[in-house]
Design a protein around this motif. Structure first.
Motif, PDB file in Angstrom:
ATOM      1  N   VAL A   1       0.843  -1.191   0.000  1.00 53.25           N
ATOM      2  CA  VAL A   1       0.000   0.000   0.000  1.00 53.25           C
ATOM      3  C   VAL A   1       0.886   1.252   0.000  1.00 53.25           C
ATOM      4  N   ASP A   2       0.676   2.105  -0.999  1.00 48.10           N
ATOM      5  CA  ASP A   2       1.430   3.357  -1.098  1.00 48.10           C
ATOM      6  C   ASP A   2       0.712   4.469  -0.326  1.00 48.10           C
ATOM      7  N   ASN A   3       1.513   5.447   0.098  1.00 40.90           N
ATOM      8  CA  ASN A   3       0.985   6.705   0.645  1.00 40.90           C
ATOM      9  C   ASN A   3       0.011   6.490   1.804  1.00 40.90           C
ATOM     10  N   VAL A   4       0.400   5.656   2.773  1.00 47.71           N
ATOM     11  CA  VAL A   4      -0.412   5.457   3.969  1.00 47.71           C
ATOM     12  C   VAL A   4      -0.157   6.612   4.929  1.00 47.71           C
ATOM     13  N   THR A   5      -1.224   7.273   5.354  1.00 45.66           N
ATOM     14  CA  THR A   5      -1.091   8.400   6.270  1.00 45.66           C
ATOM     15  C   THR A   5      -1.236   7.937   7.713  1.00 45.66           C
ATOM     16  N   ASP A   6      -0.767   8.723   8.623  1.00 49.56           N
ATOM     17  CA  ASP A   6      -0.817   8.380  10.034  1.00 49.56           C
ATOM     18  C   ASP A   6      -2.278   8.274  10.492  1.00 49.56           C
ATOM     19  N   GLY A   7      -2.632   7.147  11.120  1.00 44.73           N
ATOM     20  CA  GLY A   7      -3.982   6.931  11.621  1.00 44.73           C
ATOM     21  C   GLY A   7      -4.958   6.403  10.593  1.00 44.73           C
ATOM     22  N   GLN A   8      -4.519   6.170   9.355  1.00 42.40           N
ATOM     23  CA  GLN A   8      -5.431   5.678   8.326  1.00 42.40           C
ATOM     24  C   GLN A   8      -5.796   4.219   8.583  1.00 42.40           C
ATOM     25  N   THR A   9      -7.068   3.854   8.301  1.00 38.29           N
ATOM     26  CA  THR A   9      -7.535   2.480   8.451  1.00 38.29           C
ATOM     27  C   THR A   9      -7.708   1.841   7.077  1.00 38.29           C
ATOM     28  N   LEU A  10      -7.233   0.613   6.953  1.00 40.31           N
ATOM     29  CA  LEU A  10      -7.393  -0.167   5.723  1.00 40.31           C
ATOM     30  C   LEU A  10      -8.320  -1.338   6.011  1.00 40.31           C
ATOM     31  N   TYR A  11      -9.029  -1.795   4.977  1.00 37.86           N
ATOM     32  CA  TYR A  11     -10.062  -2.809   5.178  1.00 37.86           C
ATOM     33  C   TYR A  11      -9.858  -3.991   4.223  1.00 37.86           C
ATOM     34  N   CYS A  12      -9.672  -5.195   4.800  1.00 39.20           N
ATOM     35  CA  CYS A  12      -9.710  -6.414   3.996  1.00 39.20           C
ATOM     36  C   CYS A  12     -11.174  -6.701   3.666  1.00 39.20           C
ATOM     37  N   GLN A  13     -11.469  -6.979   2.393  1.00 34.19           N
ATOM     38  CA  GLN A  13     -12.857  -7.183   1.986  1.00 34.19           C
ATOM     39  C   GLN A  13     -13.018  -8.463   1.161  1.00 34.19           C
ATOM     40  N   LEU A  14     -14.178  -9.078   1.308  1.00 32.93           N
ATOM     41  CA  LEU A  14     -14.634 -10.119   0.395  1.00 32.93           C
ATOM     42  C   LEU A  14     -15.813  -9.527  -0.374  1.00 32.93           C
ATOM     43  N   ARG A  15     -15.710  -9.477  -1.699  1.00 32.38           N
ATOM     44  CA  ARG A  15     -16.720  -8.811  -2.526  1.00 32.38           C
ATOM     45  C   ARG A  15     -17.259  -9.776  -3.586  1.00 32.38           C
ATOM     46  N   LYS A  16     -18.506  -9.541  -3.970  1.00 31.53           N
ATOM     47  CA  LYS A  16     -19.112 -10.318  -5.047  1.00 31.53           C
ATOM     48  C   LYS A  16     -20.063  -9.407  -5.811  1.00 31.53           C
ATOM     49  N   ASP A  17     -19.932  -9.434  -7.134  1.00 35.53           N
ATOM     50  CA  ASP A  17     -20.792  -8.623  -8.002  1.00 35.53           C
ATOM     51  C   ASP A  17     -20.798  -7.159  -7.582  1.00 35.53           C
ATOM     52  N   GLY A  18     -19.622  -6.644  -7.224  1.00 39.29           N
ATOM     53  CA  GLY A  18     -19.482  -5.243  -6.877  1.00 39.29           C
ATOM     54  C   GLY A  18     -19.955  -4.882  -5.488  1.00 39.29           C
ATOM     55  N   LYS A  19     -20.352  -5.896  -4.680  1.00 34.78           N
ATOM     56  CA  LYS A  19     -20.866  -5.622  -3.344  1.00 34.78           C
ATOM     57  C   LYS A  19     -19.918  -6.175  -2.293  1.00 34.78           C
ATOM     58  N   ASN A  20     -19.704  -5.401  -1.235  1.00 31.01           N
ATOM     59  CA  ASN A  20     -18.881  -5.842  -0.127  1.00 31.01           C
ATOM     60  C   ASN A  20     -19.678  -6.827   0.727  1.00 31.01           C
ATOM     61  N   MET A  21     -19.215  -8.081   0.769  1.00 35.46           N
ATOM     62  CA  MET A  21     -19.920  -9.099   1.540  1.00 35.46           C
ATOM     63  C   MET A  21     -19.455  -9.125   2.993  1.00 35.46           C
ATOM     64  N   HIS A  22     -18.193  -8.778   3.230  1.00 36.53           N
ATOM     65  CA  HIS A  22     -17.638  -8.856   4.573  1.00 36.53           C
ATOM     66  C   HIS A  22     -16.305  -8.131   4.591  1.00 36.53           C
ATOM     67  N   TYR A  23     -15.988  -7.447   5.694  1.00 37.71           N
ATOM     68  CA  TYR A  23     -14.688  -6.798   5.803  1.00 37.71           C
ATOM     69  C   TYR A  23     -14.198  -6.868   7.239  1.00 37.71           C
ATOM     70  N   ILE A  24     -12.882  -6.673   7.396  1.00 39.12           N
ATOM     71  CA  ILE A  24     -12.267  -6.572   8.711  1.00 39.12           C
ATOM     72  C   ILE A  24     -11.208  -5.485   8.627  1.00 39.12           C
ATOM     73  N   ALA A  25     -11.134  -4.637   9.646  1.00 40.78           N
ATOM     74  CA  ALA A  25     -10.184  -3.516   9.631  1.00 40.78           C
ATOM     75  C   ALA A  25      -8.835  -3.974  10.166  1.00 40.78           C
TER      76      ALA A  25
END
Length: 424
Positions: free
Chosen positions: A400-424
């Motif tokens: 991941v480029d250009n991560v700022t201090d305090g930024q949250t990233l999310y692992c996602q499982l997606r299907k047909d353009g929809k987020n089915m589940h994520y974890i921060a």
């Protein structure tokens, strides 16, 4: 092939299932083409006689077998007669069936046995039924293989005149007049060996059977003994070892005493009750949230019933798990996320790990991504580096480029353009 029905007199139970054991080594049995089927209609309408799910080859247990889990769906779909058909290259195709009845049936077989095996040429064979309560014999109605026999209406016995023939084999059913759809009738499977008693052989029946003891039956095609529940061995002379029970002694007791009835699995010995983690009449159901062959898998159901055999949910999944695959097992979801701390503005490595689900290919139906937004997909400056995994989990590594201090990233499982589940 051996048929083993689990809870055959409790078809209303959601854990009802059956197992089909091939008389082959595990390596051969696993390669067989096995199909499940409903042997015959036992109620009136098409939607009352649904077909069973496909068999599943079970390897994560002390013994391996083909297993069919019957879905009750509050419609008595697990009531009736079901079976397996197996095909192996170079071997005779074989099929086998077994019966499932309700625990509150109005009518049951007179001898309380759901099957009986006789020989071609036997005489004096009959099928008897009895009422379990106040139902009147005058209201008894009979069918064989879903074909009605009005000639014996109001009688409690179907007698076969003369010598039994192979065509007499089948499913004998007795229900109360106008109450067939209630699934409270009595069923009995009559099995007719194609050979006379003590003979075997596919055509001429010119082979002489060995002695089969303790209720064992000589197989008409191989001449080998098929043992009754509670016994094993070439001639069915050996009782099940302590801690085992059932057909060919293949099932394991889950009792505090380590001992159980070799026929039923009901606990015996000085210590009453089931071992930790097990419950039920014969301690074959998981206690609490776990499910599976050894009660080692976790249910992920959201305030809904978890099937203790399959883990399927009657309602939705917990938020952490994907409600996607059928049956609704809720076993696919992200279980871990990790990153290496870097200074702001420096490229950061992130890994996301997901549980694949019932099949290792389930997760391949989803997009496994990393996003800067919890719901939408924002993967600007995020690249996938490597995907690794095994039969149970998949791990994806990102940069991941250009991560700022305090930024949250999310692992996602997606299907047909929809987020089915994520974890921060």
């Amino acid at each position: 092939m051996t048929f083993l029905g689990v809870k055959p007199f409790e078809s209303e139970n959601s854990n009802t299932h059956y197992q089909c054991h091939l008389s082959e080594s595990d390596n051969f049995a696993a390669t067989a083409h096995v199909e499940s089927f409903r042997t015959v209609w036992t109620r009136n309408d098409d939607d009352e006689n649904v077909d069973p799910p496909a068999p599943v080859w079970i390897v994560g247990a002390s013994y391996k077998r083909w297993k069919v889990t019957l879905n009750n769906n509050r419609n008595n779909d697990a009531f009736g007669v079901f079976g397996c058909e197996a095909a192996l290259d170079g071997r005779i195709n074989t099929s086998i069936s077994g019966i499932f009845m309700r625990s509150d049936a109005d009518i049951v077989p007179s001898d309380e046995l759901i099957s009986v095996t006789v020989n071609a040429g036997d005489t004096g064979v009959s099928i008897g039924m009895k009422s379990t309560g106040s139902k009147n014999v005058a209201d008894f109605r009979w069918l064989k293989d879903n074909v009605r026999n009005n000639a014996i209406s109001g009688q409690d016995t179907w007698s076969i005149s003369g010598q039994v023939e192979v065509d007499d084999a089948g499913v004998y059913e007795c229900h109360i007049h106008n109450e067939r759809s209630g699934a409270k009738q009595g069923l009995k499977l009559l099995i007719v060996r194609a050979c006379p008693a003590n003979r075997w052989g596919p055509d001429a029946c010119d082979g002489i059977c060995d002695n089969c003891y303790n209720g064992g039956i000589c197989d008409e095609n191989s001449g080998k003994c098929i043992c009754a529940p509670g016994f094993k061995g070439t001639n069915c002379e050996e009782a099940c070892d302590s801690g085992t029970y059932g057909a060919s002694c293949l099932q394991t007791c889950h009792c505090q005493s380590g001992q159980c009835d070799r026929y039923t699995g009901v606990c015996t010995g000085s210590l009453p009750g089931c071992s930790s983690g097990w419950t039920g009449t014969n301690c074959q159901e998981c206690l609490g949230p776990p499910f599976g062959e050894s009660c080692a898998d976790d249910c992920h159901c959201s305030e809904s019933y978890c099937n203790k055999v399959t883990g399927s949910c009657s309602g939705g999944c917990n938020p952490e798990w994907v409600e996607l695959f059928s049956p609704n097992l809720c076993q696919t979801g992200i279980i871990d996320a990790a990153y290496t701390r870097k200074n702001p503005g420096v490229t950061v490595p992130v890994t996301c790990t997901a549980a694949n689900g019932p099949s290792s290919s389930d997760i391949n139906q989803l997009e496994f991504v990393l996003s800067r937004h919890h719901e939408n997909l924002d993967d600007n400056g995020i690249s996938t580096v490597e995907i690794t995994g095994d039969a149970t989990t998949t791990t994806t590594a990102f940069m991941v480029d250009n991560v700022t201090d305090g930024q949250t990233l999310y692992c996602q499982l997606r299907k047909d353009g929809k987020n089915m589940h994520y974890i921060a």
